[in-house]
Design an enzyme around this catalytic site. Structure first.
Site, PDB file in Angstrom:
ATOM      1  N   GLY A 323       0.893  -1.191  -0.119  1.00  0.00           N
ATOM      2  CA  GLY A 323       0.100   0.070  -0.014  1.00  0.00           C
ATOM      3  C   GLY A 323       0.869   1.244   0.075  1.00  0.00           C
ATOM      4  N   SER A 324       0.435   2.241   0.662  1.00  0.00           N
ATOM      5  CA  SER A 324       1.047   3.457   0.460  1.00  0.00           C
ATOM      6  C   SER A 324       2.355   3.569   1.407  1.00  0.00           C
ATOM      7  CB  SER A 324       0.207   4.691   1.241  1.00  0.00           C
ATOM      8  OG  SER A 324      -1.115   4.833   0.415  1.00  0.00           O
TER       9      SER A 324
END
Lengths: 632, 368
Positions: A323-324
Site C-alpha cells: 500500500g502507501s
C-alpha cells in the site's frame, strides 16, 4: 579255483576285529570333522562371533542432554526445561500387584488406567524388571501423594524427565518455535539422533537445534538375556546444550503482543543500527507447550485446520501489498533518479485519467497543487501516480530490490517468503505478457502485484532510519555454554549498502515525521510527546476493486476489509528502533496499526530513554489531533 | 567270585578310570561356572549334586569294574524288561518338564529311564548277538529279533518325546549289528530302507521337532524362536577364540543367552571359557576314551566282551558326535547329553557304570 576262493571269502564268518577297526576309523574321522568345525568357529570366525557376543550383553542406554535455555536480550529466561514427573512401576517388585495397582489408581485418579498400561506393556513383550510408565506429567498434588504413600506402593517410583517449557506460553511462539519427538525422516537427516529424542521442529528451536541440543551421554550396561541391568561398564556424561541469548526484549515483545491482542496481524521491531530484531509478533499464535512431549492429534488438527492459520509466522510468511508505505520507495527512487525534486508539484483533482480510465486518489475532492512533503504527509495517490510514471516500473523495481523487497532477508527461520517486486522482465517471465504502463500506477501506490512481508517493510523502515544500510535481520545475539562463557557472538551483518544522498534521506524522513506529527498527517495517532516519530501508513487491499473504485470500509464484511499498515522509526535524529506492523482486515493503518506501534515505541523509550534526555524536535506538537478516517 | 583276585587290582584299567574322571571334572567346572555367584553358598546346590552323582558313579564304576562282565549276560533280559517297564511308567505317570515326559520322580532323585535304556539295549543286543554269525554273516531274518528288541524301548522313548535318545538307540544297535557280522547285502538293504523311511518319519515328528530341523537348515529364519539355540551356541563357542574368555567369564552362558547350559549345551559353556584349547582338550579326552574302548573291543577275550565294549564305546561316540555337532550348528537340536560331562544324575551314573563295564572287560582279558 579262483572262483572258489572268492566264494569262500564272501561266505566266511565275518570277523569282529576288522569291523571294529573300520568303526574306529569312522569315529575318528567324524570327531576330526568336529575339530575342524571348532577350528572354523573359534579361530576363523572368532572376531565376528565375539562381536555378536558383546552385542548380546552390552546395551547402550542414551542419556539425552538437557536442552539449552533461551533468554531475552536482558538475560531473562524465555524457554527453560522443567522437571516432569512420571509414575513408573516395576510389576516384579510389587509384592501384591493387584493391591498396589488399586492403591495407585486411587491416588492418581481414574484417568491413569494403570491396569491397561501394564497389560499393554506385557503385550509388547516387556523384559522382566523393566519399568512401565503408568502415568505421565503428574500434577504437583499427585507427586506429593505418591511420595507420602511410597511405603504402601512397592514397585512404584517417580521418574523425573526434563520437559521443554515456554514460560510465557504463546509469547513469540513463531520465533521460539517448538520441539517434538524425532521422526523417521529426521533420523535419516541427522544420524546422531535416536528414536525418542527431542528435536526442534519450528522456529528458533529448529534453526538453533545444533546449539541447543548438547551432546547426549550414555551408559554401557551389561544385561542378561532377559534384559536385566547387571552392571555399568562405561559411562559417558552428557553435555547440556548451550544457552541462546536472543535480541528480543521480553517487555517490548509483551507490549507488542498485547497491543495487537486477538486481532490477526504481525509486527516486527528492528534496531536500525544492527539489524537485531527487538520484537516479532504474529497473531493468532499457538502455545508451543502443547507440542512438548507430543501434541495430541486433535490439537494438531485444530491448529492446522484453523482458517486463521495460527502456525504461520505472518512476519516472514505473510505477503501483503505494501500500500502507501511503498510511496517512500517511490520518493527515494524519484529523488535519486532526478525524476523528482522536493519542489516538483503535481495537481491532484481527486484522480487522473490514464489510458481512458480514471485512477483515483483516496481523497475524492483532491489535494490540489501538491509537492513531495505534503504528498507523503497526506499520502496523495495522484502525486505518486505521476512519480511512478516518470520513474518507470523497472527503475522502481531496481530500487525496491536494492532495499530488500522481493527477496528473502536471510533471517534464520524456515519458510520465509520473498514477496513480489514486479518489473517488465518479471511479468514476462511470470505471465508471458508485456508490462502495461497503467500497471505502474498501481505499483507506485503499493498495490497490484507488489507484495511484501512485514519483516521486509521493517527492514525498509530501518534503512530509511539509518541512511540505506540493509542488515541481515538477526534474532540471536549470543550463544553461551552452560557456564555462561560465550561460544559464539553474532555481530551485525550488512546485507546491502544502498547509496542514497543524505539530502534525499532528509527530505523523506521529514515527510515521514510529518505523517506522524503534522495535524494533517495520516498517522497522527502515533505521535509521542518526548520523541519524534517518523512513519508512513498504508492500506493493503484485500479485494481487487474496480480500478479506481473505493468503497467505504465499514460497508464490507470483515474478511474483505483491507489490512492496515504502519511503518515507523524513532527518534527522527538518531533512530534506535524501526517498526512495521500490519493488522489484518481492520481498515486504515493510521487508526489500527499506528496505535500498536505507538505502544511499542512508548515502551521502548521507557526502557531506553532517548539520547539527550530532553524532548526532541517536535515541530507540530500542538496541532489538532483529528485524523481523517479515510486518510491512507 | 568267592575269593578276591589280586590281579583285579594289578590289571585295573586306570586309563578308562582317569579319562572318566577327567571328563567328569570338565563337567564340574562347567556347572560351577554357570552357577558361580548365583547363591551365597560357596557351592551351588547344582554343583553339590553333580559331585554327589560323580561320587556315586565312581563307586559304581569301580564295583562294576571288579565284577566279571560275563555274568551280565545272564541278566540281560531282566535288565531289559525292567527298563521297558520303567519307560512304560514314564509314559503313564512320568514327570514332565518343558513339554516332554522323561522322568520318574523318586523324591530325592528324578530317574530318567531313557539314560538307562541305552545300556539296557546295548546289553540285550550284545547278549543276543554274542553267538558267531553263520558264514557270510547275518541276513535280515537273523536280525528280526534284535529289531523288535530295539523297537520296543525306541518307540517308548520317542513317545516322551525324546528324539535324541531314540536316535542313539538306533545308532548303537546298528553299530553292534554291523560289528557283530551282518551280511553286506542285508546291511545295504537296511541302510537304503532307513533312507527311504526318512521322509515318512518327517510325518511323525512333532511340530517343534520339525521346527528345529527347519531352523537348523536356516537358523536366521527365526532367530528369536527355534533358531535361537543354534545361533547363541555358535556365538558362545566362537567368541571363546583360541584361549577362551577365562573361567567364570563366559558371558553367553553366565548371562543366560545360552539355553540348556548344564545339560545339552554344556559343551558351549566349557569352550566359551576355555576356547579352542579347551575344546581340543575335551575332544582329546573323548578320542582317547574311544580309541581305548575300541582297543578293548578288539582285544577282548570273547565276542560278548568285544561287542559289549564296542556298544559302550558306541554310546559315548554317538552322543559326543551328535552333541558337539548340535552345539556347533552342524546338526539339528536334539536333546542329547555330553557323556560324563553334562549335569544330570541318571546320565552321569549310567555312563560311569558303563565305564565300569569297559574296565571289567579289559581287566578280565588277563584273567582267563
Amino acid at each position: 579255483m579262483a572262483r572258489f576262493r572268492r566264494r569262500e571269502k564272501t561266505r566266511a564268518i565275518p570277523r569282529i576285529e576288522p569291523r571294529v577297526t573300520a568303526l574306529t576309523i569312522l569315529f575318528l574321522v567324524v570327531l576330526g570333522g568336529a575339530a575342524t568345525r571348532l577350528y572354523y568357529l573359534q579361530i576363523i570366525r572368532h572376531h565376528a562371533l565375539a562381536e555378536l557376543a558383546d552385542r548380546n550383553r552390552i546395551r547402550l542406554q542414551r542419556q539425552p542432554a538437557m536442552r539449552g535455555l533461551v533468554f531475552d536480550v536482558r538475560h531473562r529466561p524465555l524457554v527453560d526445561t522443567q522437571p516432569s514427573f512420571d509414575a513408573v512401576m516395576v510389576p516384579e517388585d510389587a509384592s501384591n500387584l493387584d493391591e498396589t495397582t488399586a492403591r495407585l489408581q486411587k491416588l492418581l485418579g481414574d484417568n491413569a488406567q494403570i491396569e491397561q498400561k501394564l497389560e499393554r506393556a506385557e503385550d509388547e513383550g516387556r523384559p522382566e524388571f523393566d519399568p512401565v510408565i503408568v502415568d505421565e506429567h503428574l500434577t504437583w498434588p499427585q507427586v506429593v501423594a505418591l511420595e507420602t504413600n511410597q511405603l504402601d506402593l512397592p514397585g512404584v517410583s517417580l521418574q523425573v524427565n526434563p520437559r521443554r517449557h515456554y514460560i510465557y506460553g504463546s509469547l513469540a511462539a513463531h520465533l521460539l518455535g517448538y520441539v517434538g519427538e524425532v521422526t523417521v525422516r529426521d533420523l535419516n537427516r541427522f544420524p546422531n539422533y535416536a528414536m525418542g529424542d527431542e528435536i526442534g521442529k519450528f522456529g528458533l528451536e529448529r534453526a538453533w537445534e545444533a546449539m541447543l541440543r548438547g551432546t547426549p551421554g550414555g551408559q554401557e550396561v551389561e544385561v542378561d538375556s532377559v534384559g536385566r541391568r547387571l552392571r555399568l561398564l562405561r559411562e559417558i556424561p552428557e553435555r547440556p546444550g548451550n544457552s541462546v541469548i536472543m535480541t528480543i526484549d521480553l517487555d517490548l515483545q509483551k507490549v507488542a503482543e498485547d497491543a495487537i491482542g486477538d486481532r490477526a496481524g504481525a509486527l516486527v521491531a528492528i534496531d536500525p543500527n544492527t539489524g537485531y530484531i527487538l520484537a516479532m509478533v504474529s497473531h493468532p499464535a499457538f502455545d508451543p507447550n502443547q507440542f512438548t512431549g507430543g501434541i495430541t492429534p486433535a490439537m494438531w488438527r485444530a491448529l492446522t485446520m484453523d482458517p486463521a492459520h495460527p502456525l504461520a509466522n505472518r512476519a516472514i510468511q505473510g505477503v501483503y501489498p505494501p500500500g502507501s508505505t511503498f510511496k517512500i520507495v517511490d520518493s527515494i527512487a524519484g529523488l535519486e533518479d532526478r525524476t523528482l525534486t522536493p519542489s516538483t508539484t503535481y495537481t491532484c483533482a481527486g484522480g487522473i485519467y490514464f489510458g481512458g480510465r480514471e485512477y483515483r486518489c483516496w481523497r475524492k475532492q483532491g489535494h490540489g497543487a501538491i509537492s513531495l512533503h505534503r504528498a507523503i504527509v497526506e499520502s496523495c495517490d495522484v502525486f505518486f501516480y505521476n512519480v511512478g510514471q516518470h520513474l518507470g516500473i523497472d527503475r522502481l523495481a531496481a530500487w525496491a530490490h536494492a532495499f530488500g523487497f522481493g527477496r528473502k532477508s536471510g533471517i534464520a527461520l524456515d519458510n520465509e517468503r520473498s514477496g513480489v517486486v514486479p518489473s517488465s522482465a518479471w511479468k514476462m517471465q511470470r505471465f508471458g505478457e508485456r508490462w502495461y504502463p497503467a500497471e505502474t500506477l498501481s505499483a507506485s501506490i503499493g498495490q497490484g502485484y507488489v507484495a511484501v512481508t512485514p519483516l521486509q517493510l521493517a527492514d525498509f523502515a530501518a534503512e530509511v532510519a539509518n541512511g540505506g544500510t540493509l542488515f541481515q535481520p538477526q534474532f540471536v545475539k549470543e550463544v553461551d555454554d552452560i557456564d555462561g562463557t560465550p561460544v559464539k557472538v553474532f555481530p551485525p551483518i550488512v546485507e546491502n549498502q544502498v547509496q542514497i544522498d543524505p539530502d534525499v534521506i532528509a527530505v523523506v524522513r521529514d515527510g515521514m515525521a510529518g505523517v506522524v506529527n503534522q495535524a494533517d498527517g495520516t498517522a497522527h495517532a502515533a505521535r509521542m510527546d518526548n520523541v519524534v516519530v517518523a512513519g508512513k501508513t498504508g492500506t493493503a487491499q484485500v479485494v481487487k476493486e474496480a480500478q479506481g473504485q473505493r468503497t467505504k470500509e465499514d460497508q464490507l464484511p470483515e474478511r474483505y476489509r483491507d489490512h492496515g499498515w504502519f511503518m515507523a522509526f524513532a527518534p527522527l535524529d538518531h533512530p534506535q528502533i524501526a517498526i512495521a506492523c500490519i493488522i489484518e482486515h481492520a481498515g486504515h493503518g493510521g487508526s489500527t496499526a499506528a496505535p500498536v506501534v505507538k505502544a511499542v515505541l512508548q515502551k521502548f523509550f521507557e526502557l531506553n530513554p532517548p539520547q539527550g534526555g530532553a524532548p526532541a524536535r517536535n515541530p507540530d506538537a500542538n496541532q489538532d489531533n483529528s485524523v481523517d478516517p479515510l486518510a491512507d | 567270585m568267592s575269593r578276591f583276585d589280586r590281579r583285579l587290582v594289578y590289571h585295573f584299567d586306570w586309563t578308562i578310570f582317569s579319562l572318566a574322571l577327567g571328563l567328569a571334572a570338565v563337567g564340574v567346572v562347567s556347572v560351577l561356572s554357570v552357577t558361580w555367584g548365583n547363591t551365597r553358598h560357596a557351592l551351588d546346590p547344582l554343583v553339590v549334586r553333580q559331585l554327589t552323582w560323580i561320587a556315586v558313579g565312581v563307586v559304581l564304576m569301580i564295583t562294576v569294574g571288579l565284577f566279571d562282565y560275563r555274568s551280565l549276560s545272564a541278566w540281560a533280559y531282566v535288565f531289559y524288561a525292567l527298563t521297558v517297564i520303567l519307560l512304560g511308567i514314564v509314559a503313564v505317570a512320568g514327570h514332565s518338564t518343558g513339554g516332554s515326559q522323561r522322568w520318574i520322580n523318586l523324591g530325592v532323585f528324578k530317574l530318567e529311564p531313557s539314560e538307562i535304556a541305552k545300556l539296557a539295549v546295548v546289553l540285550v543286543m550284545v547278549h543276543y548277538l554274542r553267538e558267531e554269525p553263520p558264514r557270510g554273516g547275518w541276513n535280515l531274518r537273523h536280525i528280526l529279533i534284535p529289531g523288535v528288541l530295539l523297537a520296543v524301548p525306541a518307540v517308548l522313548v520317542l513317545k516322551q518325546p525324546d528324539l535324541g535318545t531314540a536316535l542313539i538307540l538306533v545308532l548303537i544297535t546298528a553299530t553292534l549289528i554291523y560289528a557283530g557280522g551282518i551280511n553286506w547285502r542285508a546291511g545295504a538293504v537296511l541302510l537304503l530302507a532307513a533312507m527311504l523311511a526318512a521322509p515318512a518319519a518327517w510325518h511323525y515328528l512333532k511340530p517343534y521337532q520339525r521346527e528345529r530341523l527347519v531352523s537348523f537348515l536356516n537358523p536366521e529364519s527365526d532367530p528369536l524362536g527355534s533358531g535361537y539355540h543354534i545361533i547363541q551356541s555358535e556365538i558362545a563357542i566362537g567368541s571363546g577364540g583360541a584361549w577362551g574368555k577365562g573361567l567364570f567369564k563366559g558371558t553367553q552362558a553366565r548371562l543366560n543367552f545360552l539355553p540348556e547350559q548344564t545339560t545339552d549345551f554344556i559343551f558351549a559353556v566349557f569352550t566359551e571359557e576355555f576356547g579352542f584349547a579347551g575344546s581340543m582338550l575335551l575332544l582329546s579326552l573323548y578320542v582317547a576314551l574311544i580309541v581305548r574302548g575300541t582297543w578293548i573291543a578288539r582285544h577282548a577275550r570273547d565276542r560278548f566282551g568285544a561287542l559289549l565294549a564296542l556298544g559302550v564305546t558306541g554310546i559315548v561316540f554317538w552322543q559326543v558326535a551328535i552333541n558337539i555337532g548340535m552345539a556347533t550348528g552342524m546338526l539339528p537340536v536334539v536333546g542329547i547329553t555330553l557323556p560324563l560331562v553334562s549335569y544330570g544324575g541318571s546320565s552321569l551314573i549310567a555312563m560311569m557304570t558303563a565305564m565300569g563295564v569297559l574296565i571289567s572287560i579289559n581287566t578280565r582279558r588277563h584273567l582267563f
